[in-house]
Scaffold this motif. Structure first.
Motif, PDB file in Angstrom:
ATOM      1  N   LEU A 173       4.025  -7.623  11.640  1.00  0.00           N
ATOM      2  CA  LEU A 173       3.812  -7.693  10.194  1.00  0.00           C
ATOM      3  C   LEU A 173       2.598  -6.869   9.792  1.00  0.00           C
ATOM      4  N   ASP A 174       1.571  -6.874  10.645  1.00  0.00           N
ATOM      5  CA  ASP A 174       0.343  -6.149  10.329  1.00  0.00           C
ATOM      6  C   ASP A 174       0.515  -4.640  10.352  1.00  0.00           C
ATOM      7  N   SER A 175       1.583  -4.161  10.973  1.00  0.00           N
ATOM      8  CA  SER A 175       1.809  -2.718  11.003  1.00  0.00           C
ATOM      9  C   SER A 175       2.326  -2.193   9.665  1.00  0.00           C
ATOM     10  N   SER A 176       2.802  -3.102   8.797  1.00  0.00           N
ATOM     11  CA  SER A 176       3.353  -2.656   7.512  1.00  0.00           C
ATOM     12  C   SER A 176       2.781  -3.384   6.302  1.00  0.00           C
ATOM     13  N   ILE A 177       2.085  -4.486   6.536  1.00  0.00           N
ATOM     14  CA  ILE A 177       1.653  -5.322   5.418  1.00  0.00           C
ATOM     15  C   ILE A 177       0.612  -4.624   4.543  1.00  0.00           C
ATOM     16  N   ALA A 178      -0.161  -3.712   5.146  1.00  0.00           N
ATOM     17  CA  ALA A 178      -1.231  -3.059   4.391  1.00  0.00           C
ATOM     18  C   ALA A 178      -0.759  -1.812   3.628  1.00  0.00           C
ATOM     19  N   ASN A 179       0.492  -1.423   3.823  1.00  0.00           N
ATOM     20  CA  ASN A 179       0.993  -0.196   3.182  1.00  0.00           C
ATOM     21  C   ASN A 179       0.775  -0.177   1.673  1.00  0.00           C
ATOM     22  N   LEU A 220      -2.933   0.170   0.308  1.00  0.00           N
ATOM     23  CA  LEU A 220      -3.782   1.323   0.627  1.00  0.00           C
ATOM     24  C   LEU A 220      -4.538   1.880  -0.583  1.00  0.00           C
ATOM     25  N   PRO A 221      -3.905   2.021  -1.750  1.00  0.00           N
ATOM     26  CA  PRO A 221      -4.678   2.526  -2.901  1.00  0.00           C
ATOM     27  C   PRO A 221      -5.860   1.625  -3.251  1.00  0.00           C
ATOM     28  N   GLN A 222      -5.661   0.319  -3.212  1.00  0.00           N
ATOM     29  CA  GLN A 222      -6.759  -0.596  -3.533  1.00  0.00           C
ATOM     30  C   GLN A 222      -7.830  -0.585  -2.460  1.00  0.00           C
ATOM     31  N   ILE A 223      -7.406  -0.512  -1.188  1.00  0.00           N
ATOM     32  CA  ILE A 223      -8.372  -0.445  -0.093  1.00  0.00           C
ATOM     33  C   ILE A 223      -9.213   0.815  -0.210  1.00  0.00           C
ATOM     34  N   ALA A 224      -8.550   1.953  -0.438  1.00  0.00           N
ATOM     35  CA  ALA A 224      -9.267   3.218  -0.563  1.00  0.00           C
ATOM     36  C   ALA A 224     -10.227   3.186  -1.747  1.00  0.00           C
ATOM     37  N   SER A 225      -9.799   2.601  -2.851  1.00  0.00           N
ATOM     38  CA  SER A 225     -10.656   2.517  -4.035  1.00  0.00           C
ATOM     39  C   SER A 225     -11.865   1.616  -3.794  1.00  0.00           C
ATOM     40  N   ASP A 226     -11.626   0.445  -3.227  1.00  0.00           N
ATOM     41  CA  ASP A 226     -12.713  -0.506  -2.992  1.00  0.00           C
ATOM     42  C   ASP A 226     -13.729   0.012  -1.982  1.00  0.00           C
ATOM     43  N   PRO A 272      -7.264   8.506  -0.786  1.00  0.00           N
ATOM     44  CA  PRO A 272      -6.009   7.963  -0.249  1.00  0.00           C
ATOM     45  C   PRO A 272      -5.673   8.508   1.130  1.00  0.00           C
ATOM     46  N   THR A 273      -5.989   9.774   1.363  1.00  0.00           N
ATOM     47  CA  THR A 273      -5.728  10.378   2.673  1.00  0.00           C
ATOM     48  C   THR A 273      -6.563   9.708   3.754  1.00  0.00           C
ATOM     49  N   GLU A 274      -7.821   9.463   3.450  1.00  0.00           N
ATOM     50  CA  GLU A 274      -8.683   8.772   4.409  1.00  0.00           C
ATOM     51  C   GLU A 274      -8.215   7.336   4.612  1.00  0.00           C
ATOM     52  N   GLY A 275      -7.766   6.704   3.550  1.00  0.00           N
ATOM     53  CA  GLY A 275      -7.297   5.330   3.653  1.00  0.00           C
ATOM     54  C   GLY A 275      -6.066   5.195   4.531  1.00  0.00           C
ATOM     55  N   PHE A 276      -5.298   6.268   4.670  1.00  0.00           N
ATOM     56  CA  PHE A 276      -4.098   6.235   5.502  1.00  0.00           C
ATOM     57  C   PHE A 276      -4.423   5.928   6.959  1.00  0.00           C
ATOM     58  N   SER A 311      -4.519   4.285  12.630  1.00  0.00           N
ATOM     59  CA  SER A 311      -5.382   3.856  13.731  1.00  0.00           C
ATOM     60  C   SER A 311      -4.794   2.639  14.449  1.00  0.00           C
ATOM     61  N   TYR A 312      -4.220   1.738  13.689  1.00  0.00           N
ATOM     62  CA  TYR A 312      -3.619   0.531  14.266  1.00  0.00           C
ATOM     63  C   TYR A 312      -2.409   0.889  15.119  1.00  0.00           C
ATOM     64  N   ILE A 313      -1.545   1.754  14.597  1.00  0.00           N
ATOM     65  CA  ILE A 313      -0.320   2.128  15.304  1.00  0.00           C
ATOM     66  C   ILE A 313      -0.643   2.888  16.589  1.00  0.00           C
ATOM     67  N   ILE A 314      -1.600   3.819  16.519  1.00  0.00           N
ATOM     68  CA  ILE A 314      -1.971   4.616  17.691  1.00  0.00           C
ATOM     69  C   ILE A 314      -2.576   3.728  18.775  1.00  0.00           C
ATOM     70  N   ALA A 315      -3.471   2.822  18.386  1.00  0.00           N
ATOM     71  CA  ALA A 315      -4.116   1.938  19.355  1.00  0.00           C
ATOM     72  C   ALA A 315      -3.095   1.020  20.022  1.00  0.00           C
TER      73      ALA A 315
END
Length: 202
Positions: free
Chosen positions: A34-40, A43-49, A54-58, A63-67
């Motif tokens: 669930l955590d691999s998709s729940i933050a999708n 992302l705009p709110q995370i990047a803003s806060d 948005p590119t950096e927020g991606f 990072s989660y998927i690669i790890a």
């Protein structure tokens, strides 16, 4: 003959109904998938806060998927070294703790760092619990057992965006990670009580 064979194998699960152990073990994988998709959707709110683009927020997702993918090839060895149940519980505990740390992050760099740690823990959950299921379920019932397990896991990616959007709109993106705390605690308690270390891993 099959019934007697089943009864000799079932006690390894720590419960009279080994399929309950599948439910117990599925909780953590459901949480990690669930955590691999729940933050999708957040992302705009995370990047803003966190004052990022948005590119950096991606990278919160990447990072989660690669790890997660990086740790899977050696998770079998780690499960053998520490013991399957022990490694599984270590992974669930690590995932739960890093989830809380992700929710507490105050900048993008810190969030990405904790997401990497979270992914490393998540990568050990599914392989070790699949090995445990193979140990506690009689071989003639493994097909049914993994079908039940797969059905439970397949729901997580579908629910991820919906659950993520609801939590973000109702509370905040921080709760996308805090929600893992009660699930992780319940998973650890049920695993400790109802799932025994397999004899082959002791």
């Amino acid at each position: 003959m099959n019934e007697s064979s089943d009864s000799t194998k079932a006690p390894q699960s720590g419960t009279s109904h080994p399929y309950f152990s599948i439910f117990v073990l599925t909780l953590a994988t459901f949480m990690s998938v669930l955590d691999s998709s729940i933050a999708n959707v957040a992302l705009p709110q995370i990047a803003s806060d966190l004052s990022s683009t948005p590119t950096e927020g991606f990278w919160v997702l990447t990072s989660y998927i690669i790890a997660t993918a990086a740790i899977i090839p050696i998770s079998g060895w780690l499960a053998t070294y520490f013991g399957r149940k022990r490694y599984y519980m270590m992974s669930v505990l690590g995932f739960t703790v890093t989830s809380v740390l992700c929710g507490l992050a105050t900048n993008l760099e810190t969030l990405i760092f904790f997401r990497i740690l979270q992914g490393l823990c998540a990568g050990g959950i599914a392989p070790s619990e699949q090995a445990i299921i193979a140990d506690i379920i009689p071989q003639e019932r493994l097909g049914r057992a993994f079908a039940i397990y797969g059905a439970g896991i397949s729901v997580a990616p579908v629910l991820g965006p919906t659950v993520g959007g609801f939590i973000t709109d109702t509370l905040s993106w921080h709760w996308l990670f805090f929600i893992n705390l009660p699930i992780g605690i319940v998973s650890l308690i049920l695993t400790a009580v109802f799932v025994k270390e397999s004899k082959t891993a002791e």
